[in-house]
Motif scaffolding. Structure first.
Motif, PDB file in Angstrom:
ATOM      1  N   LYS A   1      -0.806   2.766 -13.522  1.00 19.34           N
ATOM      2  CA  LYS A   1      -0.715   4.224 -13.836  1.00 19.34           C
ATOM      3  C   LYS A   1      -2.197   4.548 -14.197  1.00 19.34           C
ATOM      4  O   LYS A   1      -2.837   4.640 -13.873  1.00 19.34           O
ATOM      5  CB  LYS A   1      -0.724   4.627 -16.135  1.00 19.34           C
ATOM      6  CG  LYS A   1      -0.933   5.424 -16.356  1.00 19.34           C
ATOM      7  CD  LYS A   1      -0.347   5.318 -17.800  1.00 19.34           C
ATOM      8  CE  LYS A   1      -0.655   6.704 -19.030  1.00 19.34           C
ATOM      9  NZ  LYS A   1      -0.127   6.435 -20.452  1.00 19.34           N
ATOM     10  N   LYS A   2      -2.784   3.180 -14.694  1.00 18.91           N
ATOM     11  CA  LYS A   2      -3.994   2.697 -14.580  1.00 18.91           C
ATOM     12  C   LYS A   2      -4.871   3.149 -13.805  1.00 18.91           C
ATOM     13  O   LYS A   2      -5.952   3.359 -12.227  1.00 18.91           O
ATOM     14  CB  LYS A   2      -5.110   1.659 -15.322  1.00 18.91           C
ATOM     15  CG  LYS A   2      -6.295   0.758 -15.355  1.00 18.91           C
ATOM     16  CD  LYS A   2      -6.536   0.067 -15.610  1.00 18.91           C
ATOM     17  CE  LYS A   2      -8.426  -0.531 -16.086  1.00 18.91           C
ATOM     18  NZ  LYS A   2      -8.326  -1.600 -16.122  1.00 18.91           N
ATOM     19  N   ASP A   3      -4.392   2.284 -12.368  1.00 18.40           N
ATOM     20  CA  ASP A   3      -4.739   2.606 -10.610  1.00 18.40           C
ATOM     21  C   ASP A   3      -4.980   4.028 -10.507  1.00 18.40           C
ATOM     22  O   ASP A   3      -5.449   3.776  -9.266  1.00 18.40           O
ATOM     23  CB  ASP A   3      -4.383   1.136 -10.113  1.00 18.40           C
ATOM     24  CG  ASP A   3      -4.218   1.385  -9.236  1.00 18.40           C
ATOM     25  OD1 ASP A   3      -5.464   1.213  -8.326  1.00 18.40           O
ATOM     26  OD2 ASP A   3      -4.033   1.698  -8.036  1.00 18.40           O
ATOM     27  N   MET A   4      -3.358   4.361 -10.555  1.00 17.93           N
ATOM     28  CA  MET A   4      -3.747   6.103 -10.044  1.00 17.93           C
ATOM     29  C   MET A   4      -4.715   6.821 -10.469  1.00 17.93           C
ATOM     30  O   MET A   4      -4.873   7.189 -10.171  1.00 17.93           O
ATOM     31  CB  MET A   4      -1.979   6.609 -10.229  1.00 17.93           C
ATOM     32  CG  MET A   4      -1.690   8.096 -10.376  1.00 17.93           C
ATOM     33  SD  MET A   4      -0.169   8.315 -10.489  1.00 17.93           S
ATOM     34  CE  MET A   4      -0.780   8.088 -12.785  1.00 17.93           C
ATOM     35  N   ASN A   5      -4.614   6.510 -11.554  1.00 16.80           N
ATOM     36  CA  ASN A   5      -5.409   7.545 -12.708  1.00 16.80           C
ATOM     37  C   ASN A   5      -7.175   7.030 -11.683  1.00 16.80           C
ATOM     38  O   ASN A   5      -8.061   8.440 -12.076  1.00 16.80           O
ATOM     39  CB  ASN A   5      -6.103   7.012 -13.984  1.00 16.80           C
ATOM     40  CG  ASN A   5      -4.403   8.240 -14.959  1.00 16.80           C
ATOM     41  OD1 ASN A   5      -4.114   8.903 -14.359  1.00 16.80           O
ATOM     42  ND2 ASN A   5      -4.418   7.524 -15.738  1.00 16.80           N
ATOM     43  N   GLU A   6      -7.596   5.876 -11.495  1.00 16.01           N
ATOM     44  CA  GLU A   6      -9.006   5.858 -10.657  1.00 16.01           C
ATOM     45  C   GLU A   6      -8.795   6.366  -9.990  1.00 16.01           C
ATOM     46  O   GLU A   6     -10.057   6.597  -9.235  1.00 16.01           O
ATOM     47  CB  GLU A   6      -8.959   4.668 -10.988  1.00 16.01           C
ATOM     48  CG  GLU A   6      -9.108   3.234 -12.850  1.00 16.01           C
ATOM     49  CD  GLU A   6      -9.567   2.134 -12.712  1.00 16.01           C
ATOM     50  OE1 GLU A   6      -9.029   1.722 -11.582  1.00 16.01           O
ATOM     51  OE2 GLU A   6      -9.634   1.707 -13.924  1.00 16.01           O
ATOM     52  N   THR A   7      -7.484   6.209  -8.756  1.00 12.27           N
ATOM     53  CA  THR A   7      -7.854   6.997  -7.666  1.00 12.27           C
ATOM     54  C   THR A   7      -8.182   7.999  -7.531  1.00 12.27           C
ATOM     55  O   THR A   7      -8.706   8.601  -6.549  1.00 12.27           O
ATOM     56  CB  THR A   7      -6.782   6.568  -6.843  1.00 12.27           C
ATOM     57  OG1 THR A   7      -6.078   4.677  -6.871  1.00 12.27           O
ATOM     58  CG2 THR A   7      -6.949   6.378  -5.487  1.00 12.27           C
ATOM     59  N   PHE A   8      -7.530   8.780  -8.628  1.00 11.78           N
ATOM     60  CA  PHE A   8      -7.283  10.276  -8.443  1.00 11.78           C
ATOM     61  C   PHE A   8      -8.883  10.815  -9.159  1.00 11.78           C
ATOM     62  O   PHE A   8      -9.272  12.261  -8.621  1.00 11.78           O
ATOM     63  CB  PHE A   8      -6.146  11.036 -10.243  1.00 11.78           C
ATOM     64  CG  PHE A   8      -6.258  11.974 -10.030  1.00 11.78           C
ATOM     65  CD1 PHE A   8      -5.664  13.267  -9.212  1.00 11.78           C
ATOM     66  CD2 PHE A   8      -7.036  12.703 -11.355  1.00 11.78           C
ATOM     67  CE1 PHE A   8      -5.737  14.729  -9.390  1.00 11.78           C
ATOM     68  CE2 PHE A   8      -7.382  13.983 -11.402  1.00 11.78           C
ATOM     69  CZ  PHE A   8      -6.482  15.020 -10.215  1.00 11.78           C
ATOM     70  N   LYS A   9      -9.202  10.559  -9.882  1.00 13.37           N
ATOM     71  CA  LYS A   9     -10.758  10.199 -10.301  1.00 13.37           C
ATOM     72  C   LYS A   9     -11.387  10.355  -9.541  1.00 13.37           C
ATOM     73  O   LYS A   9     -12.744  11.041  -9.207  1.00 13.37           O
ATOM     74  CB  LYS A   9     -11.141   9.732 -11.689  1.00 13.37           C
ATOM     75  CG  LYS A   9     -12.611   9.615 -12.346  1.00 13.37           C
ATOM     76  CD  LYS A   9     -12.710  11.054 -13.019  1.00 13.37           C
ATOM     77  CE  LYS A   9     -13.549  11.449 -13.777  1.00 13.37           C
ATOM     78  NZ  LYS A   9     -13.937  12.950 -14.005  1.00 13.37           N
TER      79      LYS A   9
END
Length: 248
Positions: free
Chosen positions: A111-119
């Motif tokens: 989840k953290k990685d997904m949000n960072e990639t999205f940002k």
């Protein structure tokens, strides 16, 4: 003070504001498109093709594809199944086929990685992808509890995602925006009676923990942000509709 919407100003109290630039002359009973006056200035953010809907619009929840495509909005962008994979996927290409291997990772790290990639891809969006998807789940749940058709919920998704991609949401207004999008979609696509609208507002108030007074006042703000384009091309609604039908 009501929460505002990024980049949307309705004018000072007592001041008359015109939104005529968002309106196009239409005739729902005329199957032929009206002639275009090329001397009229049209907004740059929308296609300069005049709106003309056939009589089927009166009985349809989705506008027909009559050249009204919004090239700035991709209905599959925020629903891309590749987002959760983040950096933990490996693509293997063989002679006759291609496959993807996703290694095991803790859900919290994923989840953290997904949000960072999205940002990184959308730095102007102030919400995380997980929060955006959480709000869409709430929209779907309220819609299903209110017995709204999947196409109505799909239209609410389009309104909501358009505003998200424009960078208009923040932590203060996110719940009001989500609730107002569903309310507008229900009004434009469903033949709701007064009591049914009241029940929907009650459910939105309870689910999103917002004030109905703020919600009703926020409807027009959303309408202006969407440039009053509530009738949507079928191509923008159908991807969301198919996903909703598959989930039920």
């Amino acid at each position: 003070m009501l929460p505002g919407l990024e980049g949307v100003e309705l004018g000072l109290y007592g001041r008359t504001v015109s939104y005529a630039q968002f309106l196009y002359p239409t005739n729902a009973l005329d199957r032929h498109k009206p002639s275009v006056d090329l001397t009229l200035p049209l907004p740059f953010s929308r296609n300069s093709i005049p709106r003309s809907y056939p009589s089927s619009r009166l009985n349809s929840t989705v506008g027909l594809d009559l050249g009204l495509e919004d090239s700035d909005y991709d209905p599959n962008m925020l629903s891309d199944p590749q987002w959760p994979c983040g950096k933990h996927k490996r693509v293997l290409i063989f002679a006759s086929y291609m496959t993807t291997v996703i290694e095991y990772v803790k859900p919290s790290d994923l989840k953290k990685d997904m949000n960072e990639t999205f940002k990184e891809k959308f730095p102007h969006i102030k919400l995380t992808l997980s929060k955006i998807r959480s709000l869409k789940r709430e929209i779907r749940l309220v819609g299903e509890e209110s017995c709204l058709q999947p196409v109505t919920i799909a239209m609410a998704f389009v309104y909501f995602e358009k505003l998200v991609l424009q960078g208009r949401l923040n932590k203060q207004n996110r719940k009001l925006v989500a609730a107002a999008c569903l309310l507008l979609a229900a009004k434009i696509s469903s033949d709701l009676k007064k009591q049914e609208v009241k029940q929907l507002i009650d459910k939105l108030e309870e689910r999103f923990r917002i004030s109905r007074r703020e919600l009703i006042a926020f409807e027009f703000t959303i309408l202006v942000a969407l440039e009053m384009a509530l009738y949507l091309p079928e191509s923008k609604v159908m991807p969301h509709y198919r996903q909703l039908v598959q989930q039920t």
